[in-house]
Design a protein around this motif. Structure first.
Motif, PDB file in Angstrom:
ATOM      1  N   GLY A 162       0.778  -1.381   0.009  1.00 27.85           N
ATOM      2  CA  GLY A 162      -0.180  -0.070   0.111  1.00 27.85           C
ATOM      3  C   GLY A 162       0.920   1.209   0.106  1.00 27.85           C
ATOM      4  N   SER A 163       0.359   2.369  -0.658  1.00 27.62           N
ATOM      5  CA  SER A 163       1.040   3.519  -0.821  1.00 27.62           C
ATOM      6  C   SER A 163       2.457   3.493  -1.264  1.00 27.62           C
ATOM      7  CB  SER A 163       1.004   4.169   0.688  1.00 27.62           C
ATOM      8  OG  SER A 163      -0.285   4.551   1.105  1.00 27.62           O
ATOM      9  N   THR A 164       2.621   2.820  -2.371  1.00 21.27           N
ATOM     10  CA  THR A 164       3.848   2.537  -2.754  1.00 21.27           C
ATOM     11  C   THR A 164       4.285   3.421  -3.889  1.00 21.27           C
ATOM     12  OG1 THR A 164       3.155   1.046  -4.307  1.00 21.27           O
ATOM     13  CG2 THR A 164       3.609   0.028  -2.269  1.00 21.27           C
ATOM     14  N   TRP A 165       5.688   3.928  -3.710  1.00 21.39           N
ATOM     15  CA  TRP A 165       6.333   4.830  -4.700  1.00 21.39           C
ATOM     16  C   TRP A 165       7.149   3.976  -5.630  1.00 21.39           C
ATOM     17  CZ3 TRP A 165       5.584  10.088  -4.483  1.00 21.39           C
ATOM     18  CH2 TRP A 165       4.824  10.561  -3.437  1.00 21.39           C
ATOM     19  N   HIS A 166       7.800   4.486  -6.721  1.00 23.17           N
ATOM     20  CA  HIS A 166       8.737   3.858  -7.622  1.00 23.17           C
ATOM     21  C   HIS A 166      10.216   3.227  -6.710  1.00 23.17           C
ATOM     22  CE1 HIS A 166       6.739   4.372 -11.085  1.00 23.17           C
ATOM     23  NE2 HIS A 166       6.816   5.637 -11.090  1.00 23.17           N
ATOM     24  N   SER A 167      10.171   4.117  -5.759  1.00 23.95           N
ATOM     25  CA  SER A 167      11.539   3.562  -4.776  1.00 23.95           C
ATOM     26  C   SER A 167      11.086   2.385  -4.037  1.00 23.95           C
ATOM     27  CB  SER A 167      11.854   4.750  -3.902  1.00 23.95           C
ATOM     28  OG  SER A 167      10.837   5.224  -3.245  1.00 23.95           O
ATOM     29  N   ASP A 168       9.890   2.203  -3.710  1.00 16.89           N
ATOM     30  CA  ASP A 168       9.456   0.987  -3.071  1.00 16.89           C
ATOM     31  C   ASP A 168       9.423  -0.290  -3.800  1.00 16.89           C
ATOM     32  OD1 ASP A 168       8.735   2.172  -0.344  1.00 16.89           O
ATOM     33  OD2 ASP A 168       7.469   3.391  -1.698  1.00 16.89           O
ATOM     34  N   GLU A 169       9.036   0.160  -5.097  1.00 14.60           N
ATOM     35  CA  GLU A 169       8.949  -0.944  -6.000  1.00 14.60           C
ATOM     36  C   GLU A 169      10.253  -1.721  -6.527  1.00 14.60           C
ATOM     37  OE1 GLU A 169       6.820   0.883  -9.415  1.00 14.60           O
ATOM     38  OE2 GLU A 169       5.236   1.303  -8.176  1.00 14.60           O
ATOM     39  N   GLU A 170      11.207  -0.819  -6.185  1.00 15.15           N
ATOM     40  CA  GLU A 170      12.637  -1.678  -6.369  1.00 15.15           C
ATOM     41  C   GLU A 170      12.947  -2.922  -5.660  1.00 15.15           C
ATOM     42  OE1 GLU A 170      15.456   1.162  -6.502  1.00 15.15           O
ATOM     43  OE2 GLU A 170      14.590   2.475  -8.063  1.00 15.15           O
ATOM     44  N   VAL A 171      12.262  -2.968  -4.460  1.00 14.57           N
ATOM     45  CA  VAL A 171      12.623  -3.969  -3.425  1.00 14.57           C
ATOM     46  C   VAL A 171      11.349  -4.992  -3.688  1.00 14.57           C
ATOM     47  CG1 VAL A 171      13.654  -2.202  -1.902  1.00 14.57           C
ATOM     48  CG2 VAL A 171      11.280  -2.913  -1.421  1.00 14.57           C
ATOM     49  N   PHE A 172      10.309  -4.880  -4.323  1.00 14.78           N
ATOM     50  CA  PHE A 172       9.511  -6.026  -4.295  1.00 14.78           C
ATOM     51  C   PHE A 172       8.933  -6.527  -5.531  1.00 14.78           C
ATOM     52  CE2 PHE A 172       6.463  -2.268  -3.624  1.00 14.78           C
ATOM     53  CZ  PHE A 172       5.614  -2.396  -4.690  1.00 14.78           C
ATOM     54  N   LEU A 173       9.157  -5.504  -6.732  1.00 12.96           N
ATOM     55  CA  LEU A 173       8.734  -6.151  -8.014  1.00 12.96           C
ATOM     56  C   LEU A 173       9.458  -7.431  -8.527  1.00 12.96           C
ATOM     57  CD1 LEU A 173       8.392  -2.735 -10.063  1.00 12.96           C
ATOM     58  CD2 LEU A 173       6.593  -4.058  -9.043  1.00 12.96           C
ATOM     59  N   ASN A 174      10.532  -7.426  -8.395  1.00 10.31           N
ATOM     60  CA  ASN A 174      11.343  -8.882  -8.780  1.00 10.31           C
ATOM     61  C   ASN A 174      10.904 -10.077  -8.131  1.00 10.31           C
ATOM     62  OD1 ASN A 174      13.225 -10.101 -10.526  1.00 10.31           O
ATOM     63  ND2 ASN A 174      14.389 -10.639  -8.189  1.00 10.31           N
ATOM     64  N   PHE A 175      10.517  -9.834  -6.619  1.00 12.34           N
ATOM     65  CA  PHE A 175      10.095 -10.908  -6.009  1.00 12.34           C
ATOM     66  C   PHE A 175       8.517 -11.192  -6.322  1.00 12.34           C
ATOM     67  CE2 PHE A 175       7.266 -12.224  -2.308  1.00 12.34           C
ATOM     68  CZ  PHE A 175       8.164 -13.285  -1.894  1.00 12.34           C
ATOM     69  N   LEU A 176       7.700 -10.218  -6.714  1.00  9.33           N
ATOM     70  CA  LEU A 176       6.434 -10.631  -7.075  1.00  9.33           C
ATOM     71  C   LEU A 176       6.483 -11.245  -8.417  1.00  9.33           C
ATOM     72  CD1 LEU A 176       4.255  -7.373  -6.090  1.00  9.33           C
ATOM     73  CD2 LEU A 176       4.789  -9.505  -4.848  1.00  9.33           C
ATOM     74  N   ARG A 177       7.215 -10.822  -9.263  1.00  6.87           N
ATOM     75  CA  ARG A 177       7.506 -11.438 -10.593  1.00  6.87           C
ATOM     76  C   ARG A 177       7.984 -12.892 -10.636  1.00  6.87           C
ATOM     77  NH1 ARG A 177      10.824  -7.805 -14.724  1.00  6.87           N
ATOM     78  NH2 ARG A 177      12.316  -8.261 -12.970  1.00  6.87           N
ATOM     79  N   ARG A 178       8.911 -12.953  -9.909  1.00  8.21           N
ATOM     80  CA  ARG A 178       9.557 -14.464  -9.821  1.00  8.21           C
ATOM     81  C   ARG A 178       9.571 -15.335  -8.755  1.00  8.21           C
ATOM     82  NH1 ARG A 178      15.355 -12.340 -12.568  1.00  8.21           N
ATOM     83  NH2 ARG A 178      14.299 -11.519 -14.465  1.00  8.21           N
ATOM     84  N   LYS A 179       9.150 -14.659  -7.438  1.00  8.97           N
ATOM     85  CA  LYS A 179       9.124 -15.664  -6.209  1.00  8.97           C
ATOM     86  C   LYS A 179       8.137 -15.450  -5.639  1.00  8.97           C
ATOM     87  CE  LYS A 179      14.181 -14.636  -5.950  1.00  8.97           C
ATOM     88  NZ  LYS A 179      15.333 -14.008  -5.025  1.00  8.97           N
ATOM     89  N   LEU A 180       6.925 -15.142  -5.849  1.00  3.76           N
ATOM     90  CA  LEU A 180       5.539 -15.034  -4.979  1.00  3.76           C
ATOM     91  C   LEU A 180       5.068 -16.637  -4.929  1.00  3.76           C
ATOM     92  CD1 LEU A 180       3.658 -13.265  -3.664  1.00  3.76           C
ATOM     93  CD2 LEU A 180       2.477 -13.382  -5.938  1.00  3.76           C
ATOM     94  N   PRO A 181       5.120 -17.165  -3.724  1.00  3.40           N
ATOM     95  CA  PRO A 181       4.443 -18.353  -3.615  1.00  3.40           C
ATOM     96  C   PRO A 181       3.360 -18.784  -4.448  1.00  3.40           C
ATOM     97  CG  PRO A 181       5.379 -17.575  -1.667  1.00  3.40           C
ATOM     98  CD  PRO A 181       5.225 -16.364  -2.460  1.00  3.40           C
ATOM     99  N   THR A 182       3.057 -19.967  -4.892  1.00  2.81           N
ATOM    100  CA  THR A 182       1.667 -19.976  -5.716  1.00  2.81           C
ATOM    101  C   THR A 182       0.510 -19.941  -4.952  1.00  2.81           C
ATOM    102  OG1 THR A 182       1.982 -22.508  -5.029  1.00  2.81           O
ATOM    103  CG2 THR A 182       3.095 -21.814  -7.161  1.00  2.81           C
ATOM    104  N   ASP A 183       0.552 -20.384  -3.674  1.00  2.00           N
ATOM    105  CA  ASP A 183      -0.650 -19.996  -2.666  1.00  2.00           C
ATOM    106  C   ASP A 183      -0.782 -18.381  -2.480  1.00  2.00           C
ATOM    107  OD1 ASP A 183       1.646 -20.091  -0.952  1.00  2.00           O
ATOM    108  OD2 ASP A 183       0.646 -21.011   0.737  1.00  2.00           O
ATOM    109  N   TRP A 184      -0.266 -17.550  -3.017  1.00  2.00           N
ATOM    110  CA  TRP A 184      -0.183 -16.244  -2.576  1.00  2.00           C
ATOM    111  C   TRP A 184      -0.677 -15.535  -3.921  1.00  2.00           C
ATOM    112  CZ3 TRP A 184       0.621 -13.409   1.873  1.00  2.00           C
ATOM    113  CH2 TRP A 184       0.782 -13.856   3.226  1.00  2.00           C
ATOM    114  N   LYS A 185      -1.168 -14.219  -3.580  1.00  6.54           N
ATOM    115  CA  LYS A 185      -1.757 -13.318  -4.573  1.00  6.54           C
ATOM    116  C   LYS A 185      -1.024 -12.001  -4.156  1.00  6.54           C
ATOM    117  CE  LYS A 185      -5.409 -15.167  -7.259  1.00  6.54           C
ATOM    118  NZ  LYS A 185      -6.609 -14.790  -7.898  1.00  6.54           N
ATOM    119  N   ALA A 186      -1.024 -10.951  -4.787  1.00  6.33           N
ATOM    120  CA  ALA A 186      -0.516  -9.648  -4.644  1.00  6.33           C
ATOM    121  C   ALA A 186      -1.379  -8.290  -4.850  1.00  6.33           C
ATOM    122  CB  ALA A 186       0.995  -9.283  -5.059  1.00  6.33           C
ATOM    123  N   VAL A 187      -1.664  -7.439  -4.079  1.00  9.13           N
ATOM    124  CA  VAL A 187      -2.606  -6.329  -4.392  1.00  9.13           C
ATOM    125  C   VAL A 187      -1.473  -5.361  -4.149  1.00  9.13           C
ATOM    126  CG1 VAL A 187      -4.587  -4.859  -3.833  1.00  9.13           C
ATOM    127  CG2 VAL A 187      -4.790  -7.337  -3.774  1.00  9.13           C
TER     128      VAL A 187
END
Length: 409
Positions: free
Chosen positions: A233-258
């Motif tokens: 929540g309330s994310t900026w581009h500077s925040d996205e640098e730490v989680f975008l790669n995780f969401l794209r490649r490493k998010l567990p199959t029993d999880w979703k992201a909003v």
């Protein structure tokens, strides 16, 4: 020093006007202030309870006090002002306020124009936004000014000459401070200010109120299905640098992201499609429940979205201004990750101390803390979060009692 302040205000006004040619946000603020002059001049000296908030976050902080006053005195007229266009645009139709307007830029002429027909009984400042010309004129007119959820930090002002001038002005012009913690009280005392009460932060009352009024979000329930949800929540581009790669490649199959970005515009949103491709859907378009990631490109949902989450990340902690509202996920007992810039926020320190909020500094730490959180018992986070809230609720009632006892309402 006052002479220098007047020069600063003139330069600030010029800079604000100049930026209105390049920034859509500044343009809205500049034009909005020009357009509202006719509205202010048309007022007929009706008496208002006036609350001023710098932006959206401060409004949410002041809202429980404003609504408690309106509930106790339903016939009173409420005026609500904002400095930031984001706050004004979001709450310009707030139903409990009889007047919503931009705070004029703090020149002597602007302040005189405002108070010529606008007649506040009291000004309630939320947290900060101290404008010296306004405060001085209110003092001359014998209009009390109180500050709620105020907070001060050691070494907040590096220039001691300015600090002395600033706190002397506060001592002369502020009727009473309601501060968040004892440290703020000690700082006020060190500058000879004694008109304060330590009552805590009204945001605890506000987010508790939100949590007690859970709203069903059917489109989110459908998207979530039987999976767990990570809300960013309330994310900026500077925040996205730490989680975008995780969401794209490493998010567990029993999880979703909003993902709920802090700023919503086409340029800011379109890159999510480029990064995630068919994995992402958008609130403003058809939400596909088969996708792994949902971008909520709309305002007003975040505080209730947290009610459906299992883990959260709150943005802003990689920006100079610091992390956004961690109490919104904490009230639901969510373990929450944030960026490194959080030292200015007392509630964040409480949540970190109680192992509800976890600071990170890079992508590796994001992944590590996420895995650590999943290995814990969720009930432990809920218990510790509840303890923090139980110790900090009640600031709104204390403020209202003081205002009534001292006949300020």
């Amino acid at each position: 020093m006052n002479f220098l302040y007047q020069i600063f205000i003139q330069l600030f006004c010029f800079g604000y006007w100049l930026s209105s040619f390049f920034s859509e946000k500044a343009k809205k603020g500049w034009q909005g202030r020009r357009e509202q002059k006719k509205i202010i001049k048309a007022l007929e000296k009706e008496e208002f309870i006036w609350m001023h908030c710098s932006s959206v976050g401060e409004f949410e902080q002041g809202r429980p006090v404003l609504e408690a006053i309106k509930k106790k005195y339903p016939k009173c007229k409420i005026a609500l002002s904002f400095f930031s266009p984001s706050g004004f645009e979001l709450r310009k139709n707030y139903p409990k306020a009889d007047l919503v307007f931009y705070l004029p830029l703090d020149t002597r002429a602007n302040v005189a124009d405002l108070l010529e027909n606008f007649n506040p009984k009291i000004l309630i400042l939320v947290k900060y936004d101290y404008w010296i010309n306004l405060l001085k004129d209110l003092k001359i007119r014998k209009i009390p000014v109180v500050v709620i959820s105020a907070i001060f930090r050691e070494n907040q002002y590096k220039n001691q000459i300015f600090a002395n001038y600033f706190f002397k002005a506060l001592k002369n012009y502020i009727t009473h401070f309601f501060v968040q913690h004892e440290k703020s009280a000690q700082i006020l005392e060190s500058y000879g200010i004694s008109d304060f009460s330590v009552v805590g932060d009204t945001r605890f009352d506000r987010v508790q109120q939100i949590a007690s009024q859970k709203i069903e979000i059917q489109w989110l329930e459908k998207f979530k299905g039987l999976k767990k949800i990570l809300v960013l929540g309330s994310t900026w581009h500077s925040d996205e640098e730490v989680f975008l790669n995780f969401l794209r490649r490493k998010l567990p199959t029993d999880w979703k992201a909003v993902i709920v970005p802090h700023e919503i515009n086409q340029q800011n949103i379109s890159h999510f499609k480029e990064i995630f491709g068919e994995k992402v859907s958008f609130y403003s378009k058809n939400i596909n429940p088969e996708t792994e990631i949902l971008v909520v490109d709309a305002l007003g949902f975040l505080s209730q979205i947290y009610a459906y989450a299992d883990t959260a990340y709150v943005g802003g902690g990689f920006n100079k201004s610091g992390v956004h509202n961690t109490l919104e996920p904490a009230v639901f007992g969510l373990p929450t990750m944030i960026g490194p810039r959080h030292e200015k926020f007392n509630e964040v320190q409480l949540l970190i101390k109680n192992q509800v909020v976890f600071p990170i500094e890079n992508e590796q730490e994001f992944e590590g803390i996420f895995q650590f959180i999943q290995a814990q018992n969720p009930d432990d986070f809920k218990r510790r979060s509840k303890e923090v809230f139980n110790q900090n609720l009640g600031a709104t009632l204390k403020i209202l009692d003081f205002l009534e006892e001292n006949k300020l309402l």
